[in-house]
Write an enzyme that holds these catalytic residues in place. Sequence first.
Site, short mmCIF file in Angstrom:
data_model
loop_
_atom_site.label_atom_id
_atom_site.label_comp_id
_atom_site.label_asym_id
_atom_site.label_seq_id
_atom_site.Cartn_x
_atom_site.Cartn_y
_atom_site.Cartn_z
N HIS A 13 0.88 -1.20 0.00
CA HIS A 13 0.00 0.00 0.00
C HIS A 13 0.90 1.23 0.00
O HIS A 13 1.47 1.59 1.03
CB HIS A 13 -0.90 0.00 1.25
CG HIS A 13 -1.81 1.18 1.32
ND1 HIS A 13 -3.14 1.06 1.65
CD2 HIS A 13 -1.61 2.50 1.13
CE1 HIS A 13 -3.71 2.26 1.64
NE2 HIS A 13 -2.79 3.16 1.34
N LEU A 16 2.50 7.05 -4.46
CA LEU A 16 3.65 7.60 -5.19
C LEU A 16 3.37 8.97 -5.79
O LEU A 16 4.28 9.61 -6.30
CB LEU A 16 4.09 6.64 -6.29
CG LEU A 16 4.83 5.38 -5.82
CD1 LEU A 16 5.13 4.46 -7.02
CD2 LEU A 16 6.11 5.72 -5.09
N ASN A 41 -5.25 7.23 -5.91
CA ASN A 41 -5.94 8.48 -5.53
C ASN A 41 -5.19 9.72 -6.01
O ASN A 41 -4.83 10.60 -5.23
CB ASN A 41 -6.22 8.53 -4.02
CG ASN A 41 -4.97 8.53 -3.15
OD1 ASN A 41 -3.94 7.98 -3.55
ND2 ASN A 41 -5.04 9.15 -1.99
N LYS A 95 -9.11 -0.24 -5.63
CA LYS A 95 -9.13 0.37 -4.30
C LYS A 95 -10.42 1.13 -4.07
O LYS A 95 -10.76 2.03 -4.85
CB LYS A 95 -7.94 1.34 -4.17
CG LYS A 95 -7.87 2.12 -2.86
CD LYS A 95 -7.67 1.21 -1.66
CE LYS A 95 -7.77 1.99 -0.36
NZ LYS A 95 -6.55 2.64 0.03
N HIS A 134 -10.43 1.12 1.97
CA HIS A 134 -10.16 2.07 3.06
C HIS A 134 -11.38 2.01 3.97
O HIS A 134 -12.40 2.61 3.66
CB HIS A 134 -9.94 3.48 2.51
CG HIS A 134 -9.58 4.46 3.59
ND1 HIS A 134 -8.37 5.13 3.62
CD2 HIS A 134 -10.25 4.86 4.70
CE1 HIS A 134 -8.32 5.89 4.69
NE2 HIS A 134 -9.45 5.75 5.36
N ASP A 240 1.50 2.53 3.52
CA ASP A 240 0.65 3.72 3.39
C ASP A 240 1.52 4.98 3.46
O ASP A 240 1.08 6.02 3.96
CB ASP A 240 -0.46 3.76 4.44
CG ASP A 240 -1.54 4.77 4.12
OD1 ASP A 240 -1.60 5.25 2.97
OD2 ASP A 240 -2.32 5.10 5.03
N HIS A 244 3.30 14.38 1.58
CA HIS A 244 2.70 15.70 1.32
C HIS A 244 3.82 16.71 1.49
O HIS A 244 4.67 16.53 2.38
CB HIS A 244 1.59 16.01 2.33
CG HIS A 244 0.37 15.15 2.20
ND1 HIS A 244 -0.62 15.40 1.29
CD2 HIS A 244 -0.01 14.04 2.88
CE1 HIS A 244 -1.57 14.48 1.41
NE2 HIS A 244 -1.21 13.64 2.37
N ALA A 256 -3.57 14.74 5.80
CA ALA A 256 -3.37 13.43 6.43
C ALA A 256 -2.37 12.61 5.63
O ALA A 256 -2.50 12.50 4.40
CB ALA A 256 -4.70 12.69 6.53
C1 NCD Z 1 -3.41 9.03 2.23
C2 NCD Z 1 -2.96 10.07 1.19
O1 NCD Z 1 -2.40 11.10 1.62
O2 NCD Z 1 -3.16 9.84 0.01
N1 NCD Z 1 -3.44 9.64 3.52
C3 NCD Z 1 -3.38 9.01 4.71
O3 NCD Z 1 -3.53 9.68 5.75
N2 NCD Z 1 -3.16 7.72 4.82
C4 NCD Z 1 -4.71 8.45 1.82
C5 NCD Z 1 -5.10 7.23 2.61
O4 NCD Z 1 -4.55 6.14 2.40
O5 NCD Z 1 -5.98 7.33 3.47
ZN ZN Z 2 -3.17 5.11 1.73
#
Ligand code: NCD
Ligand code: ZN
Length: 335
Positions: A13, A16, A41, A95, A134, A240, A244, A256
């Site tokens: 998971h 990128l 996403n 997903k 999710h 995950d 950012h 997040a």
């Molecule tokens: C992820 C993201 O920034 O794309 N953020 C996160 O807090 N894990 C999206 C996700 O997997 O929920």
């Molecule tokens: Zn994620």
Amino acid sequence: MKTHTLLMPLDMHLHLRDGVMLEQVAPLSAYTFSGAIVMPNLVPPVSTVEDVKAYKQRIMAAVPNDYFEPYMTLFYKNYDKRFLESVKDHILAIKLYPAGITTNSEGGVSSFNIEEMRPTLEAMSELGIVLCVHGETDGFVMDREAEFMSIYEMLASNFPNLKIIMEHITTKAAVDMLERYPNLYATITVHHLLLTLDDVVGGMMMPHHFCKPIAKRPEDKEALLKVALDAHPKVMFGSDSAPHPISKKEACGCAAGVFTAPIALQLLCEIFDKYGKLENLQAFVSDNAQNIYGICPEFKEIVLEEREFEVPAIYGNVVPLYGGKKIKWAIQSVE
Ligand code: NCD
Ligand code: ZN
């Protein structure tokens, strides 16, 4: 010096991103991982055969010198069977995001009406396409994952031949589900093996510990540790890792996502060593995923050593988990 060798690590998971961010983060994953399930996403989300092929090419172009397999995914919509047949050879999973629940999930599922979803999920079962989920409701933040368990039950019981991955689980409730349905599996991140809500907001507010789902209670973390350290055969590592830019994290309205890709294996060695379970790490970071997904990654061997390593404060414009802090294991060699 204590060392530990891992073969073909897989990150089941991974985010990128695209553009400059993709060029910045993809080589970091490609350095130590043999492959990764790449999340769809983007803005707009990956939802056509052309999107999948083009995104895969951009990923490959960002990692020219390393062997790395991006296992592609599509963003869940109620796709029809003909479309799924046309895309199945290009993806490993689809997903599913509840609408608006996390970063770039606005186009996700807004009502879990099983009859509306049935044709898609039945076709996925028949074609052997895995469903990654999710699993959070829009309830109170600490309860969102636990509240989603009834939806997992509905999906697992209605589509017994569909492999369903409960992504980045954070609760004992989710761990308990693994024993109840043969077709439910889970990924676990490294940060959820390390953090609880206290590390996010218990003292000063820590934006680089903030992600969806939010880190939970100590007893939840213990339940995750138990199945990860035992390398429960239905559990796989999925970082995950969600980069950012610092401007979006150290901001009013923090995005997040925790960025862990370059230090994930080192931290996992530290955790598994601490509990005397290093011998199970291979299954957690690769073998279980190979069995569950039926994949066979190209050879890659990573040797890690027990040596103090200071995590870089920043990679480009992305602050990693534990940036500037010392961790106990480091990469010795990659072949
Ligand atoms: C992820 C993201 O920034 O794309 N953020 C996160 O807090 N894990 C999206 C996700 O997997 O929920
Ligand atoms: Zn994620």
